[in-house]
Design a protein around this motif. Sequence first.
Motif, PDB file in Angstrom:
ATOM      1  N   ASN A  37      17.211 -32.525 -28.065  1.00 51.88           N
ATOM      2  CA  ASN A  37      17.464 -31.504 -27.424  1.00 51.88           C
ATOM      3  C   ASN A  37      17.741 -31.654 -26.421  1.00 51.88           C
ATOM      4  OD1 ASN A  37      17.556 -29.609 -30.644  1.00 51.88           O
ATOM      5  ND2 ASN A  37      15.039 -29.021 -29.981  1.00 51.88           N
ATOM      6  N   ASN A  38      17.231 -32.384 -25.574  1.00 53.42           N
ATOM      7  CA  ASN A  38      17.773 -32.891 -24.202  1.00 53.42           C
ATOM      8  C   ASN A  38      18.317 -33.025 -24.168  1.00 53.42           C
ATOM      9  OD1 ASN A  38      14.334 -32.347 -23.888  1.00 53.42           O
ATOM     10  ND2 ASN A  38      14.082 -34.560 -24.944  1.00 53.42           N
ATOM     11  N   ARG A  39      19.571 -33.535 -25.002  1.00 56.34           N
ATOM     12  CA  ARG A  39      20.962 -33.405 -24.139  1.00 56.34           C
ATOM     13  C   ARG A  39      22.441 -32.209 -24.570  1.00 56.34           C
ATOM     14  NH1 ARG A  39      22.569 -37.752 -21.385  1.00 56.34           N
ATOM     15  NH2 ARG A  39      24.725 -37.834 -23.169  1.00 56.34           N
ATOM     16  N   ILE A  40      21.327 -31.357 -24.170  1.00 53.68           N
ATOM     17  CA  ILE A  40      23.023 -29.884 -24.848  1.00 53.68           C
ATOM     18  C   ILE A  40      23.713 -29.815 -23.570  1.00 53.68           C
ATOM     19  CG2 ILE A  40      22.534 -27.564 -25.565  1.00 53.68           C
ATOM     20  CD1 ILE A  40      19.328 -28.031 -26.516  1.00 53.68           C
ATOM     21  N   PHE A  41      24.911 -29.222 -24.271  1.00 45.64           N
ATOM     22  CA  PHE A  41      25.942 -29.043 -22.959  1.00 45.64           C
ATOM     23  C   PHE A  41      26.163 -28.167 -23.339  1.00 45.64           C
ATOM     24  CE2 PHE A  41      25.151 -32.938 -20.778  1.00 45.64           C
ATOM     25  CZ  PHE A  41      25.553 -33.881 -21.715  1.00 45.64           C
ATOM     26  N   PHE A  42      26.172 -26.583 -22.744  1.00 44.53           N
ATOM     27  CA  PHE A  42      26.851 -25.648 -23.136  1.00 44.53           C
ATOM     28  C   PHE A  42      28.246 -25.211 -22.268  1.00 44.53           C
ATOM     29  CE2 PHE A  42      22.888 -23.243 -25.030  1.00 44.53           C
ATOM     30  CZ  PHE A  42      21.902 -23.533 -24.506  1.00 44.53           C
ATOM     31  N   GLY A  43      28.853 -24.317 -23.021  1.00 45.61           N
ATOM     32  CA  GLY A  43      29.639 -24.192 -22.663  1.00 45.61           C
ATOM     33  C   GLY A  43      30.390 -22.420 -21.606  1.00 45.61           C
ATOM     34  N   ASP A  44      31.267 -22.422 -21.100  1.00 47.69           N
ATOM     35  CA  ASP A  44      30.997 -21.228 -20.299  1.00 47.69           C
ATOM     36  C   ASP A  44      30.824 -19.506 -21.062  1.00 47.69           C
ATOM     37  OD1 ASP A  44      33.826 -22.084 -18.168  1.00 47.69           O
ATOM     38  OD2 ASP A  44      31.700 -23.112 -18.305  1.00 47.69           O
ATOM     39  N   GLY A  45      30.325 -19.542 -21.927  1.00 46.76           N
ATOM     40  CA  GLY A  45      30.845 -18.583 -22.833  1.00 46.76           C
ATOM     41  C   GLY A  45      32.219 -17.575 -22.833  1.00 46.76           C
ATOM     42  N   THR A  46      32.065 -16.440 -24.111  1.00 45.34           N
ATOM     43  CA  THR A  46      32.668 -15.547 -24.168  1.00 45.34           C
ATOM     44  C   THR A  46      32.078 -14.441 -23.803  1.00 45.34           C
ATOM     45  OG1 THR A  46      34.637 -16.892 -25.791  1.00 45.34           O
ATOM     46  CG2 THR A  46      34.344 -14.923 -25.744  1.00 45.34           C
ATOM     47  N   GLN A  47      33.063 -13.180 -23.681  1.00 41.13           N
ATOM     48  CA  GLN A  47      31.920 -12.284 -23.941  1.00 41.13           C
ATOM     49  C   GLN A  47      32.670 -11.098 -24.492  1.00 41.13           C
ATOM     50  OE1 GLN A  47      31.675 -10.276 -19.497  1.00 41.13           O
ATOM     51  NE2 GLN A  47      30.747  -8.624 -20.314  1.00 41.13           N
ATOM     52  N   LEU A  48      31.444 -10.957 -25.159  1.00 45.44           N
ATOM     53  CA  LEU A  48      32.588  -9.964 -26.300  1.00 45.44           C
ATOM     54  C   LEU A  48      32.193  -8.663 -26.065  1.00 45.44           C
ATOM     55  CD1 LEU A  48      33.689  -9.945 -29.210  1.00 45.44           C
ATOM     56  CD2 LEU A  48      32.079 -10.094 -30.087  1.00 45.44           C
ATOM     57  N   VAL A  49      32.870  -7.629 -26.587  1.00 43.68           N
ATOM     58  CA  VAL A  49      32.978  -6.083 -26.346  1.00 43.68           C
ATOM     59  C   VAL A  49      33.187  -5.557 -28.195  1.00 43.68           C
ATOM     60  CG1 VAL A  49      32.961  -4.108 -25.776  1.00 43.68           C
ATOM     61  CG2 VAL A  49      33.143  -5.648 -24.076  1.00 43.68           C
ATOM     62  N   VAL A  50      32.297  -4.833 -28.390  1.00 43.48           N
ATOM     63  CA  VAL A  50      32.862  -4.961 -30.604  1.00 43.48           C
ATOM     64  C   VAL A  50      32.853  -3.511 -30.083  1.00 43.48           C
ATOM     65  CG1 VAL A  50      32.308  -4.352 -32.899  1.00 43.48           C
ATOM     66  CG2 VAL A  50      31.753  -6.595 -30.928  1.00 43.48           C
ATOM     67  N   LYS A  51      33.762  -2.737 -30.462  1.00 42.13           N
ATOM     68  CA  LYS A  51      33.731  -1.098 -30.058  1.00 42.13           C
ATOM     69  C   LYS A  51      33.481  -0.340 -31.041  1.00 42.13           C
ATOM     70  CE  LYS A  51      37.581  -1.914 -26.620  1.00 42.13           C
ATOM     71  NZ  LYS A  51      39.019  -1.646 -26.698  1.00 42.13           N
ATOM     72  N   PRO A  52      32.749   1.159 -30.614  1.00 47.82           N
ATOM     73  CA  PRO A  52      32.496   1.685 -31.947  1.00 47.82           C
ATOM     74  C   PRO A  52      33.042   2.460 -33.226  1.00 47.82           C
ATOM     75  CG  PRO A  52      31.688   2.597 -29.995  1.00 47.82           C
ATOM     76  CD  PRO A  52      32.762   1.347 -29.300  1.00 47.82           C
TER      77      PRO A  52
END
Lengths: 114, 114
Positions: free
Chosen positions: A99-114
């Motif tokens: 678990n010491n070599r985990i590389f993350f992406g920049d993320g995707t911001q998700l909005v789920v509308k009602p």
Amino acid sequence: AQRVTQVQSTGSSQWGEVTLDCSYETSEYSYLILWYRQLFSGEMVFLIYQPSFDTQNQRSGHYSVVFQKSFKSISLVISASQPEDSGTYFCALSEGNSNNRIFFGDGTQLVVKP
Amino acid sequence: ETAVFQTPNYHVTQVGNEVSFNCKQTLGHDTMYWYKQDSKKLLKIMFSYNNKQLIVNETVPRRFSPQSSDKAHLNLRIKSVEPEDSAVYLCASSWTGANTGQLYFGEGSKLTVL
């Protein structure tokens, strides 16, 4: 060089199925692809993982993945998304057996509308 | 339910001051981590501690020093902060034997350097 790329920086949806895309680079034979969600509190919550050696797409609750190993890409599928699924979703690459070599992406911001 | 606790949640300080962030996990894990999340939400690992032994240091500036009294605690000290240190610092923990990539995160400590 960025090892993990998330195609969409933002996304929105109404109730239904949502797909978030991710591609990665690695020369390791054995690795894991992970998906996390960051809550508005800041806490990162683990959702699901896909081992590189497993050809079967993993499922966990209403999360599943579509793993295309030969293309080094993976998608997170959220079925029956609801507003409480809103947040930032991170794809990550874990290399080797640690678990010491985990590389993350920049993320995707998700909005789920009602 | 959160089991990784970070304090303080927010800290505002001036350039050159010293700052400390504390982290405690109640999960009985043997490895703890510090991640830095910048303003673009990019997460990068800074340190990893396994049973009080430092096992990863990703070329972090020397003004950053991790401190661990036992496997449940991992603190982060920053001597003489710089403006580029403004970020959210996320503490995490995991169990070495569980190679699933699952880290348990705290809610983060947001540092603002004026």
